[in-house]
Design a protein around this motif. Structure first.
Motif, PDB file in Angstrom:
ATOM      1  N   SER A  27       0.704   7.645   1.714  1.00 19.42           N
ATOM      2  CA  SER A  27      -0.555   9.148   1.443  1.00 19.42           C
ATOM      3  C   SER A  27      -0.937   9.558   2.734  1.00 19.42           C
ATOM      4  O   SER A  27      -1.775   8.759   4.079  1.00 19.42           O
ATOM      5  CB  SER A  27      -1.956   7.671   1.252  1.00 19.42           C
ATOM      6  OG  SER A  27      -0.933   7.195  -0.705  1.00 19.42           O
ATOM      7  N   ARG A  34       0.438   3.327   3.127  1.00 20.43           N
ATOM      8  CA  ARG A  34       1.351   2.873   2.216  1.00 20.43           C
ATOM      9  C   ARG A  34       0.549   2.445   0.847  1.00 20.43           C
ATOM     10  O   ARG A  34      -0.240   2.059   0.546  1.00 20.43           O
ATOM     11  CB  ARG A  34       1.861   1.477   2.495  1.00 20.43           C
ATOM     12  CG  ARG A  34       3.077   0.994   1.779  1.00 20.43           C
ATOM     13  CD  ARG A  34       3.430  -0.341   2.413  1.00 20.43           C
ATOM     14  NE  ARG A  34       4.516  -0.713   1.546  1.00 20.43           N
ATOM     15  CZ  ARG A  34       4.433  -1.706   0.556  1.00 20.43           C
ATOM     16  NH1 ARG A  34       3.345  -1.529   0.106  1.00 20.43           N
ATOM     17  NH2 ARG A  34       5.586  -1.807  -0.331  1.00 20.43           N
ATOM     18  N   LEU A  35       1.247   3.340  -0.382  1.00 22.14           N
ATOM     19  CA  LEU A  35       0.822   2.724  -1.652  1.00 22.14           C
ATOM     20  C   LEU A  35       2.101   2.306  -2.878  1.00 22.14           C
ATOM     21  O   LEU A  35       3.192   3.542  -2.707  1.00 22.14           O
ATOM     22  CB  LEU A  35       0.386   4.133  -1.717  1.00 22.14           C
ATOM     23  CG  LEU A  35      -0.343   3.966  -3.736  1.00 22.14           C
ATOM     24  CD1 LEU A  35      -1.065   2.984  -4.178  1.00 22.14           C
ATOM     25  CD2 LEU A  35      -0.619   5.279  -3.792  1.00 22.14           C
ATOM     26  N   SER A  42       2.017   1.424  -6.394  1.00 26.89           N
ATOM     27  CA  SER A  42       1.647   1.625  -8.194  1.00 26.89           C
ATOM     28  C   SER A  42       1.957   2.136  -9.269  1.00 26.89           C
ATOM     29  O   SER A  42       2.751   2.691  -9.484  1.00 26.89           O
ATOM     30  CB  SER A  42       0.608   2.865  -7.902  1.00 26.89           C
ATOM     31  OG  SER A  42      -0.369   2.862  -8.937  1.00 26.89           O
ATOM     32  N   PHE A  51      -2.176  -1.534  -7.824  1.00 24.26           N
ATOM     33  CA  PHE A  51      -1.737  -1.208  -6.823  1.00 24.26           C
ATOM     34  C   PHE A  51      -1.750  -2.033  -5.728  1.00 24.26           C
ATOM     35  O   PHE A  51      -2.649  -3.128  -4.904  1.00 24.26           O
ATOM     36  CB  PHE A  51      -3.384   0.659  -6.096  1.00 24.26           C
ATOM     37  CG  PHE A  51      -3.881   0.530  -7.520  1.00 24.26           C
ATOM     38  CD1 PHE A  51      -3.316   1.716  -7.170  1.00 24.26           C
ATOM     39  CD2 PHE A  51      -5.073  -0.162  -8.376  1.00 24.26           C
ATOM     40  CE1 PHE A  51      -3.316   3.133  -9.072  1.00 24.26           C
ATOM     41  CE2 PHE A  51      -5.337   0.955 -10.061  1.00 24.26           C
ATOM     42  CZ  PHE A  51      -4.878   2.141  -9.918  1.00 24.26           C
ATOM     43  N   ASN A  66      -2.384  -1.301  -1.897  1.00 21.15           N
ATOM     44  CA  ASN A  66      -1.841   0.233  -0.245  1.00 21.15           C
ATOM     45  C   ASN A  66      -2.240  -0.543   1.056  1.00 21.15           C
ATOM     46  O   ASN A  66      -3.200  -2.041   1.451  1.00 21.15           O
ATOM     47  CB  ASN A  66      -3.408   0.757  -0.828  1.00 21.15           C
ATOM     48  CG  ASN A  66      -4.862   0.796  -1.420  1.00 21.15           C
ATOM     49  OD1 ASN A  66      -4.877  -0.394  -1.278  1.00 21.15           O
ATOM     50  ND2 ASN A  66      -4.786   1.321  -2.313  1.00 21.15           N
ATOM     51  N   ARG A 104      -3.802   2.241   8.975  1.00 22.33           N
ATOM     52  CA  ARG A 104      -2.676   3.451   8.262  1.00 22.33           C
ATOM     53  C   ARG A 104      -2.240   3.824   9.912  1.00 22.33           C
ATOM     54  O   ARG A 104      -2.802   4.310  11.278  1.00 22.33           O
ATOM     55  CB  ARG A 104      -3.412   5.143   7.786  1.00 22.33           C
ATOM     56  CG  ARG A 104      -4.139   4.523   6.997  1.00 22.33           C
ATOM     57  CD  ARG A 104      -5.225   5.729   6.184  1.00 22.33           C
ATOM     58  NE  ARG A 104      -5.689   5.110   4.891  1.00 22.33           N
ATOM     59  CZ  ARG A 104      -6.641   5.908   4.620  1.00 22.33           C
ATOM     60  NH1 ARG A 104      -7.705   6.584   5.258  1.00 22.33           N
ATOM     61  NH2 ARG A 104      -7.702   4.907   3.655  1.00 22.33           N
ATOM     62  N   ALA A 126       1.016  -3.049   3.794  1.00 27.27           N
ATOM     63  CA  ALA A 126      -0.406  -3.087   2.571  1.00 27.27           C
ATOM     64  C   ALA A 126      -0.837  -3.870   3.094  1.00 27.27           C
ATOM     65  O   ALA A 126      -0.619  -5.892   3.129  1.00 27.27           O
ATOM     66  CB  ALA A 126       0.604  -3.621   1.528  1.00 27.27           C
TER      67      ALA A 126
END
Length: 404
Positions: free
Chosen positions: A21, A35-36, A38, A79, A81, A87, A103
Motif C-alpha cells: 500500500s 503491507r496489507l 486481506s 486484515f 496491515n 511504513r 505487519a
C-alpha cells in the motif's frame, strides 16, 4: 402476445494475497509503503424474472413490462496491515526494491475470516411503452420500487458498524422518435437507489459501509443503423455522491459528482467478414458541495477526461470457424485526489486474440484466446476511489464455451 422469463446465477470469489500500500506524499512520487494482507471470501446470488405483454387501445399500441430482480451478497474478510509509523520509505518511479514492512495490526481471524458484510438489493418495476403513428413515436413511462438492506461488522471486534434498510420509488421516462427507417432520436431520464460505497482496504476505516444514495441520469441522442454500418451520438449527465480517500487515511463520502459528456460509437463491415467497432467518450466530471467549497469545480477522482477504443474482428478466409481479433484502448489521465494536486497520465493498450467455433457431439463449442497488453506496457489503469490500480502486465487468457 405475452412472454415471460426467469434467470438465476451465483458466484463465489476467494482472494488471498499480500499487497504493498503506497501512500504518496510528494509530487516527485515519494511514498510511505505499508503491507496489507486481506483474505476475502464473497458469495453472490442473483435472480431476475419478468413478464411482457402487448395490446392495443385504438391507434395506440402498448408494450407492458413487469420485472423483478434481487441480489444477495455476503462477504467474509480480515486484515493484516502496517501502522503509519512503521511504513517503509520508497518512490513510485525509482523502481528500487523496498524491504517488506512488518505487519503491526491484525483485524479478525486471517485464517478463518468472519462475516463482515451482508447486502440485499431487490427491485420491482413496471413500465408501459406507448406507440403511435405505426410505432414511429414511442413513449415509455415507468416506475420502480427499489430496496437496499445492508449489515456490516468490524473485522477487528465483530461489532456491528452499519445497519440500514432504505427504499425509494423512482420514475423512468423515455421518448423515441423515428423520422426514417434508419434514424432514431431519443431522450430518457432514470433514477435509482445505489448501494453506498465501502471504504477500501487501504483506508483506516476499511470495510465501513456508507448509506445508499440516489443517482440520476439524463441522456439525449441519435442512432443510425443501415444494417452493416451505423453509429450513435449521445449527450449525458449523471449526478451522484463522491467517495474520497483523504490525506488522513480515512475514506469519506464528500461532495457531489456531476458527470457531463458526449459519447460516440460507430460500427461497420467494410469488407465481407471484417467487422469494426469503435467508440469515444469525453467527460467533464465536476465536484460541488465539497467541505468549505475547497474543491468545488475540480475534476472528480478517477474519471478520465476521454476514452477511446477500436476493435476489429476478421473471419480468416479458407479456415471455417476461425477468427482473429484485436482491440486498441486509449484512456485519458485521471486525478488521484479531489484537490487535483496529483494525477496519473493517459495510457494505451493493445490486445490481440483468436476464436474458433466448431461442433462437438452436436453442440456448438467456441474456443477463445486473448493476449492482453501485447507490448507489456507499464501503466496506472485507474485512480478510482483515490488509490492507484496498476495495469496488468502481458497476460494470456483462454476460455471455452459450450451451447446447451
Amino acid at each position: 402476445m405475452r412472454s415471460k422469463h426467469l434467470s438465476a446465477g451465483g458466484k463465489y470469489t476467494r482472494e488471498n494475497g499480500v499487497y504493498a500500500s503506497n501512500y504518496v506524499y510528494g509530487a516527485n512520487g515519494d511514498a510511505r509503503i505499508g503491507r496489507l494482507y486481506s483474505p476475502l471470501d464473497q458469495e453472490t446470488l442473483s435472480a431476475v424474472t419478468g413478464l411482457r405483454g402487448e395490446l392495443a387501445t385504438g391507434p395506440v399500441s402498448h408494450r407492458i413490462n413487469l420485472a423483478a430482480n434481487g441480489i444477495w451478497q455476503e462477504k467474509r474478510n480480515a486484515f493484516e496491515n502496517t501502522a503509519a509509523g512503521s511504513r517503509g520509505f520508497g518512490n513510485l518511479y525509482e523502481g528500487q526494491p523496498v524491504a517488506e514492512p512488518p505487519a503491526t495490526s491484525v483485524s479478525g481471524d486471517i485464517h478463518d475470516p468472519d462475516t463482515t458484510a451482508k447486502v440485499q438489493n431487490r427491485s420491482l418495476a413496471v413500465s408501459d411503452t406507448l406507440g403511435v403513428l405505426d410505432d414511429r413515436v414511442l413513449l415509455t413511462l415507468g416506475v420502480r420500487r427499489q430496496s437496499i438492506g445492508a449489515d456490516a461488522w468490524s473485522a477487528a471486534s465483530g461489532a456491528r458498524t452499519s445497519n440500514y434498510q432504505e427504499s425509494i420509488t423512482t420514475p423512468a421516462y423515455g421518448l423515441v422518435i423515428k423520422p426514417t427507417e434508419y434514424l432514431s432520436l431519443y431522450a430518457n431520464r432514470v433514477e435509482s437507489l445505489q448501494q453506498g460505497p465501502t471504504a477500501p482496504a487501504a483506508a483506516l476505516n476499511n470495510g465501513e459501509m456508507f448509506a445508499p444514495y440516489r443517482s440520476k441520469q439524463t441522456e439525449v441522442g441519435a442512432k443510425l443503423d443501415w444494417g452493416t454500418f451505423g453509429g450513435s451520438l449521445s449527450l449525458f449527465r449523471i449526478e451522484q455522491p463522491q467517495g474520497v480517500l483523504g490525506g488522513d487515511g480515512y475514506y469519506r463520502v464528500d461532495a457531489e459528482q456531476r458527470n457531463r459528456g458526449v459519447e460516440l460509437s460507430l460500427f461497420g463491415e467494410p469488407l465481407d467478414g471484417l467487422r469494426l467497432l469503435s467508440g469515444a467518450t469525453w467527460t467533464k466530471a465536476e465536484l460541488s458541495g465539497t467541505t468549505g467549497g475547497r474543491d468545488d469545480g475540480n475534476q472528480a477522482v478517477g474519471v478520465p477526461k476521454f476514452q477511446f477504443n477500436l476493435g476489429a474482428d476478421w473471419d480468416v478466409p479458407g479456415l471455417p470457424g476461425v477468427s482473429l481479433n484485436g482491440l486498441l484502448l486509449r484512456t485519458g489521465g485521471q486525478f488521484v485526489d479531489s484537490a487535483n494536486d496529483y494525477s496519473i497520465p493517459a495510457w494505451t493498450r493493445v490486445d490481440l486474440g483468436a476464436r474458433y467455433r466448431t461442433k462437438m457431439d452436436g453442440r456448438g463449442v467456441t474456443f477463445n484466446a486473448m493476449l492482453e497488453n501485447v507490448a507489456d506496457e507499464n501503466y496506472w489503469a485507474s485512480a478510482n476511489g483515490g488509490y492507484l490500480t496498476q495495469g496488468a502486465p502481458r497476460t494470456l487468457k483462454v476460455s471455452a464455451t459450450v451451447d446447451f
